[in-house]
Design a protein around this motif. Structure first.
Motif, PDB file in Angstrom:
ATOM      1  N   ASP A   1       1.119  -1.027  -0.269  1.00  0.00           N
ATOM      2  CA  ASP A   1       0.053   0.044   0.131  1.00  0.00           C
ATOM      3  C   ASP A   1       0.716   1.347   0.187  1.00  0.00           C
ATOM      4  OD1 ASP A   1      -2.101   1.469   0.471  1.00  0.00           O
ATOM      5  OD2 ASP A   1      -2.577   1.710   2.376  1.00  0.00           O
ATOM      6  N   PRO A   2       1.424   1.269  -1.387  1.00  0.00           N
ATOM      7  CA  PRO A   2       1.975   2.786  -1.439  1.00  0.00           C
ATOM      8  C   PRO A   2       1.359   4.203  -1.244  1.00  0.00           C
ATOM      9  CG  PRO A   2       1.172   2.063  -3.718  1.00  0.00           C
ATOM     10  CD  PRO A   2       0.972   1.256  -2.551  1.00  0.00           C
ATOM     11  N   GLY A   3       0.187   4.164  -0.184  1.00  0.00           N
ATOM     12  CA  GLY A   3      -0.733   5.343  -0.391  1.00  0.00           C
ATOM     13  C   GLY A   3      -0.726   5.420   1.371  1.00  0.00           C
ATOM     14  N   TYR A   4      -0.034   4.788   1.954  1.00  0.00           N
ATOM     15  CA  TYR A   4       0.655   5.009   3.173  1.00  0.00           C
ATOM     16  C   TYR A   4       2.220   5.035   3.442  1.00  0.00           C
ATOM     17  CZ  TYR A   4       0.169   4.540   8.771  1.00  0.00           C
ATOM     18  OH  TYR A   4       0.067   4.850  10.018  1.00  0.00           O
ATOM     19  N   GLN A   5       2.571   6.017   3.177  1.00  0.00           N
ATOM     20  CA  GLN A   5       4.078   6.630   3.956  1.00  0.00           C
ATOM     21  C   GLN A   5       4.342   7.099   4.641  1.00  0.00           C
ATOM     22  OE1 GLN A   5       5.703   7.986   0.044  1.00  0.00           O
ATOM     23  NE2 GLN A   5       4.203   6.611  -1.821  1.00  0.00           N
ATOM     24  N   GLN A   6       5.217   6.175   5.192  1.00  0.00           N
ATOM     25  CA  GLN A   6       5.622   7.141   6.654  1.00  0.00           C
ATOM     26  C   GLN A   6       7.173   8.366   6.388  1.00  0.00           C
ATOM     27  OE1 GLN A   6       7.739   4.124   8.824  1.00  0.00           O
ATOM     28  NE2 GLN A   6       6.031   2.461   8.641  1.00  0.00           N
ATOM     29  N   ALA A   7       7.552   8.757   7.324  1.00  0.00           N
ATOM     30  CA  ALA A   7       8.378  10.488   6.519  1.00  0.00           C
ATOM     31  C   ALA A   7       9.431   9.288   6.483  1.00  0.00           C
ATOM     32  CB  ALA A   7       8.607  10.553   8.498  1.00  0.00           C
ATOM     33  N   PRO A   8      10.146  10.148   5.550  1.00  0.00           N
ATOM     34  CA  PRO A   8      11.388   9.583   5.324  1.00  0.00           C
ATOM     35  C   PRO A   8      12.211   9.439   6.476  1.00  0.00           C
ATOM     36  CG  PRO A   8      11.232  11.606   4.466  1.00  0.00           C
ATOM     37  CD  PRO A   8      10.005  11.345   5.022  1.00  0.00           C
ATOM     38  N   PHE A   9      12.877   7.755   6.258  1.00  0.00           N
ATOM     39  CA  PHE A   9      13.555   7.291   6.882  1.00  0.00           C
ATOM     40  C   PHE A   9      15.018   7.714   7.199  1.00  0.00           C
ATOM     41  CE2 PHE A   9      15.783   2.687   7.518  1.00  0.00           C
ATOM     42  CZ  PHE A   9      15.519   2.824   9.163  1.00  0.00           C
ATOM     43  N   GLN A  10      15.769   7.516   7.867  1.00  0.00           N
ATOM     44  CA  GLN A  10      16.411   8.348   8.657  1.00  0.00           C
ATOM     45  C   GLN A  10      18.388   7.262   8.542  1.00  0.00           C
ATOM     46  OE1 GLN A  10      15.324  10.834  11.909  1.00  0.00           O
ATOM     47  NE2 GLN A  10      17.343  12.180  11.219  1.00  0.00           N
ATOM     48  N   GLY A  11      17.753   6.567   8.316  1.00  0.00           N
ATOM     49  CA  GLY A  11      18.515   5.542   8.566  1.00  0.00           C
ATOM     50  C   GLY A  11      19.011   4.431   9.315  1.00  0.00           C
ATOM     51  N   TRP A  12      19.510   3.292   9.708  1.00  0.00           N
ATOM     52  CA  TRP A  12      20.415   2.611  11.009  1.00  0.00           C
ATOM     53  C   TRP A  12      21.648   2.439  10.792  1.00  0.00           C
ATOM     54  CZ3 TRP A  12      16.074  -1.564   9.938  1.00  0.00           C
ATOM     55  CH2 TRP A  12      15.878  -1.235   8.335  1.00  0.00           C
ATOM     56  N   GLY A  13      21.799   1.761  11.943  1.00  0.00           N
ATOM     57  CA  GLY A  13      22.563   2.679  12.609  1.00  0.00           C
ATOM     58  C   GLY A  13      23.109   1.540  13.678  1.00  0.00           C
ATOM     59  N   THR A  14      23.975   1.923  15.009  1.00  0.00           N
ATOM     60  CA  THR A  14      24.631   1.416  15.876  1.00  0.00           C
ATOM     61  C   THR A  14      24.979   2.608  17.397  1.00  0.00           C
ATOM     62  OG1 THR A  14      26.127  -0.282  17.161  1.00  0.00           O
ATOM     63  CG2 THR A  14      27.027   0.864  15.683  1.00  0.00           C
ATOM     64  N   ALA A  15      24.887   1.480  18.369  1.00  0.00           N
ATOM     65  CA  ALA A  15      25.379   2.677  19.437  1.00  0.00           C
ATOM     66  C   ALA A  15      26.330   1.212  19.629  1.00  0.00           C
ATOM     67  CB  ALA A  15      25.205   2.030  21.094  1.00  0.00           C
ATOM     68  N   LEU A  16      28.083   2.905  19.527  1.00  0.00           N
ATOM     69  CA  LEU A  16      29.525   2.310  19.879  1.00  0.00           C
ATOM     70  C   LEU A  16      29.635   1.548  21.290  1.00  0.00           C
ATOM     71  CD1 LEU A  16      30.435   5.778  17.673  1.00  0.00           C
ATOM     72  CD2 LEU A  16      29.829   3.327  16.624  1.00  0.00           C
ATOM     73  N   ALA A  17      29.707   2.927  22.254  1.00  0.00           N
ATOM     74  CA  ALA A  17      29.360   1.661  23.473  1.00  0.00           C
ATOM     75  C   ALA A  17      30.761   1.359  24.070  1.00  0.00           C
ATOM     76  CB  ALA A  17      28.294   1.329  23.954  1.00  0.00           C
ATOM     77  N   TRP A  18      30.305   0.263  23.857  1.00  0.00           N
ATOM     78  CA  TRP A  18      31.302  -1.066  25.394  1.00  0.00           C
ATOM     79  C   TRP A  18      32.934  -1.572  23.731  1.00  0.00           C
ATOM     80  CZ3 TRP A  18      27.605  -4.565  27.328  1.00  0.00           C
ATOM     81  CH2 TRP A  18      26.882  -4.044  28.003  1.00  0.00           C
TER      82      TRP A  18
END
Length: 697
Positions: free
Chosen positions: A55-72
């Protein structure tokens, strides 16, 4: 982040199933109140087919991306030999790796140098302070440059620069604990009583100054600009205890509010316009409880909402809070250890991860999806310890020779790549009606990506319905597969037939389909249709009804009746052609054309206008059920008191995830009918018009 957390996934979406011995024509007749005789003999069984509608008639906001915490892991591997740490950075942020674009940097609190080490490998993230002297830690002055270590935590900083060099463009800083000398326990792992806040009551402003000062110094030394900073982490839990294996701190809701406002004031004083993200709670239900406790000044200080999904209940509440407050939302941390022992070939952990990604993106609608730490301590994951599958890559955090230490990618790594390599920043996640399918349109809307996880032990054939797109060209569809023997392997292209695509997928696999020829939206296929509809409450089964003049409540619920004009509602998009999931609608009644509105906090009917009080946003996970979010108040259309009584009043209330806030649209429309054989295998699908003139719902 804390240990292993397993929670059930959300309730599966429902479909209409009928017996295989019933014809489509007979089903249509039965649905409209008629009857038909079944055919004399059942059709022969066919291979199972799973219908999936996009259903392209229901489009979420532009995706910012995938990531990770750095941390340990960054605290450890950022100091490894250059060739080895670059191999890791390529695997996570490189174009031939996962292509991550987000990095979350952990501002360490830092224990006293006199404290004997007690945390797990990598978890003792250095603080940014220099204390005036061992006996006078409370003399630390954030306004004194000599009281700072401007180059602390060099290993995590290396990772920030490495991520940026490989294309990462979104950076967030987060804190797990204040420095030890600001705490009640004298330790950054938590208070002696895990239900007690560990920050001392007189330290809020100084802690805010510590976060702002660390932010500035890391930015200066790395060239990275932090878009946001998160001051608390999983604050409402009782995980954090003095002497625990990692940094952590409990924060009561009023304490969360106080530190958020203190940090906003300090950032402003320092000339930093960095957005505050909050509150990084462990699950959406706890996130919602915290948010509900905040007053308007606190909410206005928050520029982005963060939740984790270690628990999965309540995603719709967090989603609708974000929509109603017009504030972006991230899924900012999660990982899964899986239900099998440590393994680098078993698909079970990969399929679990794929399920979490799909559910999070369809039900929560986050702008970004961020893993806890993508690299885990191999030794800690062995059978002698946790015997688990945290992380996408496992490597020993205390190796005899870091230059030679293996970088062990498990199947979760390759499953992650099935999503992160193909759904790129700027893409828009679109609606689907299948639990195991995630779909998105490319930035700009030309082309689509479909990722389907088949967790079963048998091959699965899916039939993609692409009729929701305005245009579907016959361009070849690329196919990539990860299963027990393949890792994002390019398979033979498949072809679109008309506006449909049928493809058979391997057992226990994750498959990505790149559909370059799909674009635009067919307005006739957009759901829900704009014509007169009944709004039926999913809890009571009763329909939203305009009450007669003089009634105590302007809106009530009654037994559904298609012929009653007071139950007929027409949805009109405020901006024609706005197919976003935050598109606003005017909802007008068939009895006089008045518009559903919120005036002075009360649900009412008003002459049609353009005010935000008459604008409603629709939210759905693609399962046919919707919430209606008022654009002005952020409250949801709600049956008062979750009543199931005929005639009960309908009003609005803050998001609570109850079924009394969930609605289904009914009217003259097409119903997808799925035929199954005696073994419940799908044998055919079709759509039939359902409208019985003069019939009740």
């Amino acid at each position: 982040m804390l240990g292993i957390r397993r929670r059930p996934r959300g309730v599966p979406r429902r479909r209409v199933h009928t017996a295989a011995t019933t014809s489509l024509a007979a089903v249509a007749a039965l649905l409209v109140g008629g009857a038909a005789s079944p055919p004399a003999a059942a059709a022969p069984a066919r291979p199972a087919v799973v219908p999936v509608r996009l259903d392209p008639g229901y489009q979420q906001a532009p995706f910012q991306g995938w990531g990770t915490a750095l941390a340990w892991f960054a605290n450890v591997t950022g100091g490894w030999p250059d060739a080895q740490r670059n191999r890791l950075a390529d695997a996570l942020y490189g174009a031939d790796g996962l292509g991550l674009t987000i990095a979350r940097y952990n501002i360490g609190g830092g224990d006293s140098p006199e404290t004997e080490p007690y945390m797990r490998a990598g978890a003792a993230v250095p603080g940014h302070w220099k204390r005036p002297g061992p006996q006078t830690p409370d003399g630390w002055d954030p306004d004194n440059p000599d009281h700072w270590d401007p180059y602390a935590d060099g290993n995590q900083r290396w990772w920030l620069k490495a991520a940026k060099a490989r294309g990462a463009d979104t950076f967030e800083a987060f804190s797990n604990s204040p420095p030890y000398f600001m705490t009640r326990s004298g330790l950054v792992s938590g208070a002696v009583d895990p239900r007690q806040d560990n920050l001392r009551p007189d330290q809020y402003e100084r802690f805010a100054a510590y976060l702002a000062g660390a932010l500035q110094r890391v930015q200066t030394s790395t060239g990275v600009t932090f878009a946001s900073v998160s001051p608390v982490n999983e604050p409402g839990t009782a995980y954090w205890r003095a002497g625990g294996l990692q940094e952590g701190s409990h924060w009561a809701p009023d304490s969360q509010a106080r530190v958020i406002t203190a940090l906003r004031a300090e950032l402003d004083r320092s000339g930093l316009r960095t957005t505050i993200a909050a509150m990084d709670e462990t699950d959406p239900d706890m996130f919602r409880a915290n948010w509900d406790s905040y007053g308007s000044p606190v909410r206005s200080a928050i520029g982005r909402l963060n939740t984790h999904t270690y628990g999965t209940n309540g995603r719709s509440g967090a989603r609708d809070i974000a929509k109603g407050s017009h504030t972006p939302l991230w899924m900012s941390e999660v990982d899964l250890g899986g239900t099998v022992p440590q393994s680098f070939s078993d698909m079970s952990p990969a399929l679990d991860l794929a399920g979490r990604i799909t559910d999070d993106l369809t039900r929560l609608e986050p702008r970004a999806w961020v893993l806890w730490q993508a690299v885990e301590d191999y030794e800690n994951m062995t059978p002698a310890h946790e015997n688990s599958n945290w992380g996408l890559i496992q490597t020993d955090f205390t190796p005899a020779d870091a230059a030679q230490e293996p970088l062990r990618r498990n199947k979760k790594y390759w499953a992650m790549a099935q999503y992160s390599r193909f759904i790129r920043p700027g893409a828009r996640v679109i609606g689907t009606d299948d639990d195991h399918t995630l779909a998105a349109v490319h930035p700009g809307g030309q082309g689509a990506v479909v990722v389907h996880a088949n967790p079963t032990g048998s091959a699965r054939t899916i039939a993609l319905d692409l009729t929701g797109f305005r245009d579907v060209s016959p361009a070849p569809v690329q196919r990539y597969t990860t299963d027990a023997t393949r890792n994002v392997s390019r398979e033979t292209d498949v072809s679109v037939t008309g506006r449909h695509l049928t493809v058979t997928l391997a057992p226990r696999s994750v498959t990505t389909l790149v559909v370059p020829g799909a674009s635009g939206v067919d307005p006739e296929k957009a759901d829900p249709a704009t014509g007169p509809r009944l709004l039926v409450n999913d809890h009571s089964g009763l329909a939203l009804t305009a009450a007669p003049p003089g009634a105590v409540s302007a809106l009530v619920q009654h037994s559904p009746n298609r012929l009653e004009s007071a139950q007929q509602w027409t949805l009109t998009r405020s901006v024609p052609g706005d197919w976003s999931s935050t598109a606003s609608y005017r909802v007008t009644n068939g009895d006089g054309g008045r518009a559903l509105a919120v005036a002075d906090g009360v649900l009412t009917l008003s002459p049609p206008g353009t005010s935000a009080q008459q604008q409603w946003m629709l939210s759905t996970a693609g399962d046919g059920h919707h919430t209606l979010v008022n654009s002005a108040t952020g409250t949801l259309l709600d049956v008062t008191g979750a009543s199931t009584a005929d005639g009960a009043p309908v009003g609005t209330y803050r998001p609570n995830t109850g079924r009394n806030q969930s609605w289904t649209f009914h009217g003259s429309h097409k119903v997808t009918v799925t035929l199954t054989d005696q073994d419940n295998n799908v044998t055919a699908t079709n759509s039939v018009d359902v409208q019985a003139a003069g019939s009740k719902f």
